[in-house]
Motif scaffolding. Structure first.
Motif, PDB file in Angstrom:
ATOM      1  N   HIS A 189       0.848  -1.184   0.000  1.00  0.00           N
ATOM      2  CA  HIS A 189       0.000   0.000   0.000  1.00  0.00           C
ATOM      3  C   HIS A 189       0.894   1.248   0.000  1.00  0.00           C
ATOM      4  O   HIS A 189       1.837   1.323   0.795  1.00  0.00           O
ATOM      5  CB  HIS A 189      -0.901   0.002   1.238  1.00  0.00           C
ATOM      6  CG  HIS A 189      -2.053   0.954   1.102  1.00  0.00           C
ATOM      7  ND1 HIS A 189      -1.884   2.322   1.190  1.00  0.00           N
ATOM      8  CD2 HIS A 189      -3.361   0.747   0.848  1.00  0.00           C
ATOM      9  CE1 HIS A 189      -3.059   2.904   1.000  1.00  0.00           C
ATOM     10  NE2 HIS A 189      -3.982   1.978   0.800  1.00  0.00           N
ATOM     11  N   PRO A 190       0.613   2.221  -0.866  1.00  0.00           N
ATOM     12  CA  PRO A 190       1.493   3.407  -0.926  1.00  0.00           C
ATOM     13  C   PRO A 190       1.549   4.177   0.403  1.00  0.00           C
ATOM     14  O   PRO A 190       2.565   4.805   0.699  1.00  0.00           O
ATOM     15  CB  PRO A 190       0.874   4.265  -2.033  1.00  0.00           C
ATOM     16  CG  PRO A 190      -0.470   3.685  -2.311  1.00  0.00           C
ATOM     17  CD  PRO A 190      -0.442   2.254  -1.895  1.00  0.00           C
ATOM     18  N   ASP A 191       0.479   4.114   1.198  1.00  0.00           N
ATOM     19  CA  ASP A 191       0.506   4.813   2.491  1.00  0.00           C
ATOM     20  C   ASP A 191       1.508   4.202   3.468  1.00  0.00           C
ATOM     21  O   ASP A 191       1.802   4.790   4.510  1.00  0.00           O
ATOM     22  CB  ASP A 191      -0.884   4.791   3.146  1.00  0.00           C
ATOM     23  CG  ASP A 191      -1.874   5.648   2.379  1.00  0.00           C
ATOM     24  OD1 ASP A 191      -1.439   6.379   1.465  1.00  0.00           O
ATOM     25  OD2 ASP A 191      -3.083   5.557   2.689  1.00  0.00           O
ATOM     26  N   ALA A 192       2.003   3.002   3.163  1.00  0.00           N
ATOM     27  CA  ALA A 192       2.988   2.369   4.036  1.00  0.00           C
ATOM     28  C   ALA A 192       4.378   2.973   3.836  1.00  0.00           C
ATOM     29  O   ALA A 192       5.320   2.608   4.537  1.00  0.00           O
ATOM     30  CB  ALA A 192       3.028   0.872   3.778  1.00  0.00           C
ATOM     31  N   ILE A 193       4.500   3.899   2.873  1.00  0.00           N
ATOM     32  CA  ILE A 193       5.815   4.486   2.585  1.00  0.00           C
ATOM     33  C   ILE A 193       5.753   5.999   2.796  1.00  0.00           C
ATOM     34  O   ILE A 193       4.923   6.691   2.204  1.00  0.00           O
ATOM     35  CB  ILE A 193       6.258   4.170   1.145  1.00  0.00           C
ATOM     36  CG1 ILE A 193       6.396   2.649   0.983  1.00  0.00           C
ATOM     37  CG2 ILE A 193       7.583   4.850   0.811  1.00  0.00           C
ATOM     38  CD1 ILE A 193       5.684   2.103  -0.185  1.00  0.00           C
ATOM     39  N   PHE A 205      10.516  -2.626  15.653  1.00  0.00           N
ATOM     40  CA  PHE A 205      11.202  -2.866  14.374  1.00  0.00           C
ATOM     41  C   PHE A 205      10.262  -2.816  13.186  1.00  0.00           C
ATOM     42  O   PHE A 205      10.370  -3.594  12.249  1.00  0.00           O
ATOM     43  CB  PHE A 205      11.961  -4.197  14.437  1.00  0.00           C
ATOM     44  CG  PHE A 205      13.142  -4.111  15.367  1.00  0.00           C
ATOM     45  CD1 PHE A 205      14.335  -3.557  14.948  1.00  0.00           C
ATOM     46  CD2 PHE A 205      13.027  -4.528  16.689  1.00  0.00           C
ATOM     47  CE1 PHE A 205      15.406  -3.426  15.803  1.00  0.00           C
ATOM     48  CE2 PHE A 205      14.100  -4.396  17.568  1.00  0.00           C
ATOM     49  CZ  PHE A 205      15.292  -3.850  17.123  1.00  0.00           C
ATOM     50  N   SER A 206       9.320  -1.880  13.212  1.00  0.00           N
ATOM     51  CA  SER A 206       8.362  -1.799  12.109  1.00  0.00           C
ATOM     52  C   SER A 206       8.818  -0.842  11.008  1.00  0.00           C
ATOM     53  O   SER A 206       8.226  -0.823   9.933  1.00  0.00           O
ATOM     54  CB  SER A 206       6.999  -1.361  12.638  1.00  0.00           C
ATOM     55  OG  SER A 206       7.129  -0.115  13.281  1.00  0.00           O
ATOM     56  N   GLU A 207       9.855  -0.048  11.251  1.00  0.00           N
ATOM     57  CA  GLU A 207      10.262   0.965  10.270  1.00  0.00           C
ATOM     58  C   GLU A 207      11.601   0.614   9.620  1.00  0.00           C
ATOM     59  O   GLU A 207      12.540   0.181  10.293  1.00  0.00           O
ATOM     60  CB  GLU A 207      10.383   2.341  10.940  1.00  0.00           C
ATOM     61  CG  GLU A 207       9.114   2.824  11.614  1.00  0.00           C
ATOM     62  CD  GLU A 207       7.981   3.133  10.641  1.00  0.00           C
ATOM     63  OE1 GLU A 207       8.264   3.403   9.446  1.00  0.00           O
ATOM     64  OE2 GLU A 207       6.816   3.088  11.070  1.00  0.00           O
ATOM     65  N   LEU A 208      11.671   0.855   8.319  1.00  0.00           N
ATOM     66  CA  LEU A 208      12.900   0.648   7.553  1.00  0.00           C
ATOM     67  C   LEU A 208      13.162   1.911   6.742  1.00  0.00           C
ATOM     68  O   LEU A 208      12.455   2.188   5.766  1.00  0.00           O
ATOM     69  CB  LEU A 208      12.719  -0.508   6.574  1.00  0.00           C
ATOM     70  CG  LEU A 208      12.949  -1.929   7.055  1.00  0.00           C
ATOM     71  CD1 LEU A 208      12.662  -2.898   5.906  1.00  0.00           C
ATOM     72  CD2 LEU A 208      14.374  -2.113   7.546  1.00  0.00           C
ATOM     73  N   ILE A 254      11.862   0.515  -1.937  1.00  0.00           N
ATOM     74  CA  ILE A 254      10.441   0.212  -1.725  1.00  0.00           C
ATOM     75  C   ILE A 254      10.158  -1.251  -2.081  1.00  0.00           C
ATOM     76  O   ILE A 254       9.435  -1.948  -1.370  1.00  0.00           O
ATOM     77  CB  ILE A 254       9.560   1.191  -2.534  1.00  0.00           C
ATOM     78  CG1 ILE A 254       9.655   2.590  -1.914  1.00  0.00           C
ATOM     79  CG2 ILE A 254       8.101   0.706  -2.591  1.00  0.00           C
ATOM     80  CD1 ILE A 254       9.079   3.702  -2.780  1.00  0.00           C
ATOM     81  N   ALA A 255      10.790  -1.721  -3.157  1.00  0.00           N
ATOM     82  CA  ALA A 255      10.623  -3.129  -3.542  1.00  0.00           C
ATOM     83  C   ALA A 255      11.081  -4.060  -2.426  1.00  0.00           C
ATOM     84  O   ALA A 255      10.567  -5.166  -2.268  1.00  0.00           O
ATOM     85  CB  ALA A 255      11.402  -3.419  -4.828  1.00  0.00           C
ATOM     86  N   MET A 285      10.304   4.295   4.906  1.00  0.00           N
ATOM     87  CA  MET A 285      10.680   5.703   4.785  1.00  0.00           C
ATOM     88  C   MET A 285      11.757   5.794   3.718  1.00  0.00           C
ATOM     89  O   MET A 285      12.746   5.059   3.781  1.00  0.00           O
ATOM     90  CB  MET A 285      11.279   6.241   6.090  1.00  0.00           C
ATOM     91  CG  MET A 285      10.321   6.269   7.250  1.00  0.00           C
ATOM     92  SD  MET A 285      11.183   7.010   8.661  1.00  0.00           S
ATOM     93  CE  MET A 285       9.883   6.846   9.886  1.00  0.00           C
ATOM     94  N   VAL A 286      11.562   6.681   2.739  1.00  0.00           N
ATOM     95  CA  VAL A 286      12.603   6.938   1.756  1.00  0.00           C
ATOM     96  C   VAL A 286      13.062   8.384   1.937  1.00  0.00           C
ATOM     97  O   VAL A 286      12.253   9.267   2.214  1.00  0.00           O
ATOM     98  CB  VAL A 286      12.138   6.655   0.309  1.00  0.00           C
ATOM     99  CG1 VAL A 286      11.916   5.166   0.097  1.00  0.00           C
ATOM    100  CG2 VAL A 286      10.871   7.434  -0.043  1.00  0.00           C
ATOM    101  N   ARG A 287      14.370   8.598   1.833  1.00  0.00           N
ATOM    102  CA  ARG A 287      14.950   9.921   2.095  1.00  0.00           C
ATOM    103  C   ARG A 287      15.432  10.507   0.772  1.00  0.00           C
ATOM    104  O   ARG A 287      16.447  10.103   0.242  1.00  0.00           O
ATOM    105  CB  ARG A 287      16.116   9.786   3.083  1.00  0.00           C
ATOM    106  CG  ARG A 287      15.769   8.971   4.347  1.00  0.00           C
ATOM    107  CD  ARG A 287      16.996   8.832   5.241  1.00  0.00           C
ATOM    108  NE  ARG A 287      18.153   8.329   4.515  1.00  0.00           N
ATOM    109  CZ  ARG A 287      18.529   7.045   4.480  1.00  0.00           C
ATOM    110  NH1 ARG A 287      17.868   6.122   5.136  1.00  0.00           N
ATOM    111  NH2 ARG A 287      19.586   6.690   3.783  1.00  0.00           N
ATOM    112  N   VAL A 288      14.679  11.454   0.252  1.00  0.00           N
ATOM    113  CA  VAL A 288      14.933  11.935  -1.106  1.00  0.00           C
ATOM    114  C   VAL A 288      15.267  13.430  -1.083  1.00  0.00           C
ATOM    115  O   VAL A 288      14.462  14.241  -0.620  1.00  0.00           O
ATOM    116  CB  VAL A 288      13.712  11.660  -2.010  1.00  0.00           C
ATOM    117  CG1 VAL A 288      13.941  12.212  -3.404  1.00  0.00           C
ATOM    118  CG2 VAL A 288      13.412  10.159  -2.066  1.00  0.00           C
TER     119      VAL A 288
END
Ligand SMILES: *Cc1c(COP(=O)(O)O)cnc(C)c1O
Length: 246
Positions: free
Chosen positions: A29-33, A202-205, A217-218, A223-226
């Motif tokens: 789900h996109p909301d998971a990112i 440990f739910s966050e990467l 994401i794959a 969390m992505v840091r852009v």
């Protein structure tokens, strides 16, 4: 050429759509990112443009630069993430100004940060920085030391910090397109930690940057840091810690 407000808005829309597609391809789900817009070495006016386009999570890597910008921006909708190497003499400014710290890698830092958070009457979310690639030039715990580190962290029972997951920066010189192994390894480590210590911690990467966030994401990034894909290249002009006055 500095970006205009509409360019930042267009970049943001493009990154969001790429996040959606990468999530869909991975059956997630996109909301998971969550997108962390990395505004380090970018002036406060760019952050304001991103806010106007609907982005509220920002990443900074030095305390002084972040504080200067935060004072100018002062918007309660923003959520700040500290993603740099933290010097202990700057640490008192973290609780209250940052909701998250992505770079915990020593017990001493954990103890001091927890103390500072308790003094400030808040709790800060932390991620353990893992040096998955064993790059000697990088901070972070070697993967093989993570279990024992978490054992000592839990034994220390620090009330001011809340452990939420793992973060990695990874090799910078790697050929783009070849980061999935590192990301998969961090995910595997987080799964092992969740089994051993409980999934709540440990739910966050936090993994993936401009060049490789879709691969992250794959492999399960939450969390992505852009930075540069949103704001443009960080050139020398932006190295100044104070936004230019105009
Ligand atoms: C600078 C930085 C980023 C953003 O890098 P880009 O390649 O500009 O997206 C992400 N994470 C950390 C820890 C950084 O220092």
């Amino acid at each position: 050429m500095p970006p205009t407000a509409s360019e930042i808005a267009a970049n943001l829309a493009d990154i969001r759509s790429r996040i959606h597609s990468a999530a869909a391809r991975a059956g997630r789900h996109p909301d998971a990112i969550r997108l962390i817009a990395v505004s380090k070495r970018m002036p406060a006016e760019y952050v304001l443009m991103a806010i106007a386009a609907g982005q509220f999570r920002f990443g900074e890597s030095t305390v002084q630069e972040a504080q200067t910008k935060q004072a100018l921006i002062d918007d309660p909708r923003t959520e700040w993430h500290f993603i740099g190497h933290l010097q202990t003499n700057k640490l008192k400014a973290i609780p209250g100004n940052f909701a998250w710290l992505h770079t915990l890698d020593t017990l001493r830092l954990a103890e001091r940060l927890s103390g500072a958070a308790s003094d400030a009457g808040c709790v800060i979310n932390v991620l353990l920085q893992v040096n998955v690639a064993n790059d000697p030039a990088k901070h972070g715990l070697p993967a093989k030391r993570v279990f024992s580190f978490v054992d000592s962290l839990l034994a220390a029972d620090l009330a001011g910090i809340r452990l939420r997951g793992l973060m990695t920066i990874g090799r910078q010189d790697a050929v783009p397109g070849d980061r999935r192994g590192e990301f998969a390894a961090l995910h595997e480590l987080a799964t092992a930690c969740a089994e051993r210590f409980g999934s709540a911690s440990f739910s966050e990467l936090s993994m993936g940057m401009s060049a490789d966030f879709e691969q992250a994401i794959a492999e399960g990034a939450t969390m992505v840091r852009v930075g540069s894909a949103l704001f443009g290249a960080r050139n020398a002009r932006h190295r100044i810690s104070r936004p230019s006055s105009n």
